[in-house]
Write a protein that holds these residues in place. Sequence first.
Motif, mmCIF file in Angstrom:
data_model
loop_
_atom_site.group_PDB
_atom_site.id
_atom_site.type_symbol
_atom_site.label_atom_id
_atom_site.label_comp_id
_atom_site.label_asym_id
_atom_site.label_seq_id
_atom_site.Cartn_x
_atom_site.Cartn_y
_atom_site.Cartn_z
ATOM 1 N N PHE A 74 -8.593 12.759 -8.255
ATOM 2 C CA PHE A 74 -8.359 12.447 -9.662
ATOM 3 C C PHE A 74 -9.695 12.508 -10.403
ATOM 4 C CE2 PHE A 74 -5.080 9.639 -7.598
ATOM 5 C CZ PHE A 74 -4.028 10.488 -7.860
ATOM 6 N N PRO A 75 -9.665 12.937 -11.648
ATOM 7 C CA PRO A 75 -10.943 13.037 -12.376
ATOM 8 C C PRO A 75 -11.426 11.682 -12.886
ATOM 9 C CG PRO A 75 -9.136 13.844 -13.733
ATOM 10 C CD PRO A 75 -8.537 13.474 -12.420
ATOM 11 N N GLY A 76 -11.655 10.744 -11.988
ATOM 12 C CA GLY A 76 -12.268 9.468 -12.365
ATOM 13 C C GLY A 76 -11.304 8.426 -12.882
ATOM 14 N N ASN A 77 -10.037 8.810 -13.058
ATOM 15 C CA ASN A 77 -9.083 7.833 -13.602
ATOM 16 C C ASN A 77 -7.775 7.857 -12.823
ATOM 17 O OD1 ASN A 77 -8.432 10.359 -14.422
ATOM 18 N ND2 ASN A 77 -8.460 9.928 -16.604
ATOM 19 N N PRO A 78 -7.745 7.255 -11.666
ATOM 20 C CA PRO A 78 -6.564 7.350 -10.804
ATOM 21 C C PRO A 78 -5.288 6.802 -11.438
ATOM 22 C CG PRO A 78 -8.109 5.701 -9.978
ATOM 23 C CD PRO A 78 -8.813 6.466 -11.043
ATOM 24 N N LEU A 79 -5.407 5.685 -12.149
ATOM 25 C CA LEU A 79 -4.171 5.068 -12.627
ATOM 26 C C LEU A 79 -3.533 5.866 -13.765
ATOM 27 C CD1 LEU A 79 -5.061 1.284 -12.411
ATOM 28 C CD2 LEU A 79 -3.646 2.656 -10.888
ATOM 29 N N LYS A 80 -4.357 6.485 -14.579
ATOM 30 C CA LYS A 80 -3.791 7.313 -15.652
ATOM 31 C C LYS A 80 -2.885 8.386 -15.047
ATOM 32 C CE LYS A 80 -5.119 10.417 -19.386
ATOM 33 N NZ LYS A 80 -6.238 11.190 -19.943
ATOM 34 N N ASN A 81 -3.302 8.901 -13.875
ATOM 35 C CA ASN A 81 -2.494 9.893 -13.190
ATOM 36 C C ASN A 81 -1.318 9.275 -12.453
ATOM 37 O OD1 ASN A 81 -3.913 12.678 -13.333
ATOM 38 N ND2 ASN A 81 -5.564 11.212 -13.020
ATOM 39 N N GLY A 110 7.991 0.448 -6.625
ATOM 40 C CA GLY A 110 8.354 1.082 -5.353
ATOM 41 C C GLY A 110 7.596 2.357 -5.033
ATOM 42 N N ARG A 111 7.699 3.353 -5.896
ATOM 43 C CA ARG A 111 7.060 4.637 -5.597
ATOM 44 C C ARG A 111 5.535 4.544 -5.721
ATOM 45 N NH1 ARG A 111 9.554 6.685 -2.222
ATOM 46 N NH2 ARG A 111 8.801 8.801 -2.582
ATOM 47 N N PHE A 112 5.086 3.750 -6.660
ATOM 48 C CA PHE A 112 3.628 3.566 -6.796
ATOM 49 C C PHE A 112 3.058 2.979 -5.504
ATOM 50 C CE2 PHE A 112 -0.060 0.947 -7.628
ATOM 51 C CZ PHE A 112 -0.869 1.783 -8.362
ATOM 52 N N ASP A 113 3.715 1.937 -5.011
ATOM 53 C CA ASP A 113 3.211 1.287 -3.787
ATOM 54 C C ASP A 113 3.238 2.246 -2.596
ATOM 55 O OD1 ASP A 113 2.665 -1.051 -5.039
ATOM 56 O OD2 ASP A 113 4.478 -2.094 -4.404
ATOM 57 N N TYR A 114 4.314 3.073 -2.567
ATOM 58 C CA TYR A 114 4.443 3.990 -1.442
ATOM 59 C C TYR A 114 3.211 4.886 -1.337
ATOM 60 C CZ TYR A 114 6.172 7.753 1.502
ATOM 61 O OH TYR A 114 6.305 8.673 2.501
ATOM 62 N N TYR A 115 2.755 5.389 -2.473
ATOM 63 C CA TYR A 115 1.591 6.279 -2.448
ATOM 64 C C TYR A 115 0.271 5.512 -2.432
ATOM 65 C CZ TYR A 115 4.732 10.133 -3.051
ATOM 66 O OH TYR A 115 5.723 11.050 -2.828
ATOM 67 N N ALA A 116 0.228 4.399 -3.135
ATOM 68 C CA ALA A 116 -1.031 3.641 -3.226
ATOM 69 C C ALA A 116 -1.493 3.162 -1.850
ATOM 70 C CB ALA A 116 -0.862 2.461 -4.171
ATOM 71 N N LYS A 117 -0.528 2.925 -0.961
ATOM 72 C CA LYS A 117 -0.933 2.427 0.374
ATOM 73 C C LYS A 117 -1.678 3.494 1.177
ATOM 74 C CE LYS A 117 3.039 3.463 3.377
ATOM 75 N NZ LYS A 117 4.030 4.125 2.529
ATOM 76 N N PHE A 118 -1.520 4.755 0.802
ATOM 77 C CA PHE A 118 -2.235 5.817 1.524
ATOM 78 C C PHE A 118 -3.686 5.972 1.053
ATOM 79 C CE2 PHE A 118 2.177 7.716 1.831
ATOM 80 C CZ PHE A 118 2.323 7.459 3.177
ATOM 81 N N VAL A 119 -3.966 5.490 -0.156
ATOM 82 C CA VAL A 119 -5.271 5.776 -0.763
ATOM 83 C C VAL A 119 -6.382 5.025 -0.031
ATOM 84 C CG1 VAL A 119 -6.651 5.637 -2.871
ATOM 85 C CG2 VAL A 119 -4.225 6.239 -3.001
ATOM 86 N N ARG A 120 -7.376 5.778 0.433
ATOM 87 C CA ARG A 120 -8.510 5.173 1.161
ATOM 88 C C ARG A 120 -9.807 5.201 0.342
ATOM 89 N NH1 ARG A 120 -4.728 4.327 4.023
ATOM 90 N NH2 ARG A 120 -4.571 4.455 6.283
ATOM 91 N N PHE A 147 -4.332 -1.193 -4.345
ATOM 92 C CA PHE A 147 -4.561 -0.209 -3.278
ATOM 93 C C PHE A 147 -4.883 -0.981 -1.990
ATOM 94 C CE2 PHE A 147 -5.725 1.806 -7.294
ATOM 95 C CZ PHE A 147 -4.933 2.939 -7.257
ATOM 96 N N PRO A 148 -3.867 -1.370 -1.244
ATOM 97 C CA PRO A 148 -4.084 -2.300 -0.129
ATOM 98 C C PRO A 148 -4.897 -1.738 1.030
ATOM 99 C CG PRO A 148 -1.816 -1.534 -0.176
ATOM 100 C CD PRO A 148 -2.444 -1.040 -1.432
ATOM 101 N N PHE A 168 -9.464 -3.173 -9.040
ATOM 102 C CA PHE A 168 -9.736 -2.081 -8.095
ATOM 103 C C PHE A 168 -10.428 -2.572 -6.822
ATOM 104 C CE2 PHE A 168 -9.564 0.152 -12.181
ATOM 105 C CZ PHE A 168 -8.690 1.177 -11.878
ATOM 106 N N LEU A 169 -10.861 -3.818 -6.836
ATOM 107 C CA LEU A 169 -11.660 -4.304 -5.704
ATOM 108 C C LEU A 169 -10.767 -4.922 -4.625
ATOM 109 C CD1 LEU A 169 -14.603 -5.756 -7.804
ATOM 110 C CD2 LEU A 169 -14.551 -3.609 -6.524
ATOM 111 N N SER A 170 -10.123 -4.068 -3.887
ATOM 112 C CA SER A 170 -9.212 -4.529 -2.824
ATOM 113 C C SER A 170 -9.996 -5.232 -1.727
ATOM 114 C CB SER A 170 -8.490 -3.329 -2.209
ATOM 115 O OG SER A 170 -7.858 -2.572 -3.195
ATOM 116 N N PRO A 171 -9.396 -6.244 -1.098
ATOM 117 C CA PRO A 171 -10.106 -6.945 -0.008
ATOM 118 C C PRO A 171 -10.415 -6.048 1.182
ATOM 119 C CG PRO A 171 -8.039 -8.059 -0.578
ATOM 120 C CD PRO A 171 -8.092 -6.825 -1.409
ATOM 121 N N SER A 172 -9.732 -4.919 1.273
ATOM 122 C CA SER A 172 -9.959 -4.011 2.411
ATOM 123 C C SER A 172 -11.220 -3.162 2.235
ATOM 124 C CB SER A 172 -8.756 -3.070 2.553
ATOM 125 O OG SER A 172 -8.505 -2.432 1.314
ATOM 126 N N LEU A 173 -11.857 -3.230 1.080
ATOM 127 C CA LEU A 173 -13.008 -2.355 0.807
ATOM 128 C C LEU A 173 -14.165 -2.599 1.771
ATOM 129 C CD1 LEU A 173 -13.182 -2.265 -3.078
ATOM 130 C CD2 LEU A 173 -13.188 -0.271 -1.570
#
Lengths: 515, 166
Positions: A74-81, A110-120, A147-148, A168-173
């Motif tokens: 994404f060009p610097g703005n993930p949520l806009k996309n 639902g769908r947002f979470d499905y994809y957001a969980k993949f984001v590393r 983004f868990p 944006f500061l997930s505890p998994s970072l």
Amino acid sequence: MNHANASPLANGPWSVGRNSAVASRAPPTALEIPELLVLILSLLSSSWDLVNVACTARRFSDSALRLLWENPDFPGNPLKNMVTLFPDNIKSMLLPQPDPSLRIPHHAFGRFDYYAKFVRHLQVWSFDPDARIARVLDASRPNLPLFPSLESIHLGADDNSLQMAAPFLSPSLRTVRVNHWDAGTPAVLHSDPGVTKTLLLILRLPELDQLDLLDTRLPSYETDPVVVDAFVHAASRVSMLYSLDFTTLRPVFDVLARNAKLTAVFLDLTCNGVGHYLFDDIARRVRHEFLRLDTIVMQAMDTQGIDLLQESRRALKRVDFRVHGPFEPMLLLKLTTALQPSANSLQIFRCSTSERGDHSKRTSLYDAISPLRHMPHLRKIVMSITVHAEDMLRDEHIAVLFRCWPNLTVWVLESDPEDGTPIDLDSPGSGLTLQSLLTIRRCCPSLTELSVPFVDTMVIPSLTGIPYTMSRLPLDLRLSRCHAHNRPAIKRFVEAIWPEAECSFEDCSCVQSGV
Amino acid sequence: MSITLISKEGAQFLVSKPVADRIGVVRDCAYGADFWLGYAVATDDSMGITLANVTSSILSKILVWCEHYKDMEPLVDGDSNMEFPEWDMAYIGHDMNQILFVLEAADYLHIPGLLLLACKGIADVLDGRNPRGICDLLGIVMDFSHRQEVDMDKENGYWRWFLHPT
């Protein structure tokens, strides 16, 4: 080789002819092995192919989508996309700017979470409207990270945006890099309560392992006991800490010195502020403590950094040496000589200055670089220094040097890159000819970046009858501080060696021929 | 020094040491395998090493690769941007069945360079195919419900938009 009794494929489940559908309804055994499936998918040529595989069957979807989304482009703005993953009525409320009081029902995620969980990995620098969307999404489900599985983030932000970075500061970072900019005081972070809250969140991330604040200045926070405490806590558990402030502050440095995980640190040897350790203490403790340190990035005046390397006598894997002041081959010679304890370990060597040196001080660049010949593991050599054309490497030096670095992927030599003065017909001569590029290709088959100044491009060498193999790797080639009047012919020569090369010619202000 | 390899069907292949060295399992067997790996260890050259999971046809193809790489290092890691040598791509070809057999054998025999090449070969065959084409090629059933298929199509659309946001 004896091929006796070789039999054709006859009994396997995949024994039908070429390009025809296979009778079995289960996937091939090899594709049932997750590691092999992921390896195959990682070699697909485009994201589009990954989407197609994801759409075939459940057993492939997760692996394909994980690869597709782990580092989204994404060009610097993930949520806009990503708001397109919400139902249309909610999407229209989130874009172009959401009402801050808007709350999204849980089931719509639902769908947002499905994809957001993949984001590393994420890059966020376009905070408008992302920060506002993040606030709405975060407020809709407090305490649930957007983004868990997020492992690394690169934040580029001004003060206002940084205040809104918390969602944006997930505890998994594990890795956080912050580039801060503001008009007037570009990198300096001001002690605003909102910014402080974000800074504390970063420093207190439970999994934090690598923190890069090199483009963010925090001087005013060095007297804030809460932030100092948080910094001490972070310093005790990270493996990499790059920060222009804090690292030599006594309580932080004490903890860093005892941190058995720490492998990489930035040290500002020019800092002599209140509460900071000074050079002698730093050098002594770098020598005797810092058990696993193998990477030093340092900022120093004149020979200070060289003294540190000499006194610490450490075997390092990476050295990044930034000089405040002029940097000529004479200083480079001292630096490369001081690196001898790292002869069997050094992989990355960088040195740079932003200040132009004195062209009248003369030392051959070959002499200055020669100590690096004893470092066969070098993969990257990047030098931004002041070098006179007459002190430049010569063709006969190239093979002697480059054959010592068979694993080299990056060679960058820039002379006064900040100078900005284009060369003209009266500018001084050259050191190398284009023939040297072929020599470099032969010695360093893995090269992907090459930048050299003072190359004579007037004569295009003939490759006829010369045995060599072309490189299949992409190459970024920059010829600086040299004339390049016949660029098509130069490009043809380069592409005969590196067909995937991208050439750029800097600094030449003369009219081109052959165009 | 030569080593005899025995295929699933019992066919014998006499190979030189540099060729055999490319095959991790054989290397382990011939020069001191870990007993716990459970492979048959040759006690002398004439006994041979049985590779019970590899057919003669695939073994002969694999030995062509080993012969080619007996004196040079193959690529062992890469990504989608990595260019493989022309010889490699011609060797692996486009026959999905054949490549899958080679992949399974390379995995079983511990040949990282060939395993990577086989994966690249499969990826190249999959490139540019739509989901239905991939299912037909691999002989698998699209197991999404119609609704899920529609969703996936929609997400295809999302990605088209992500990749080309105009």
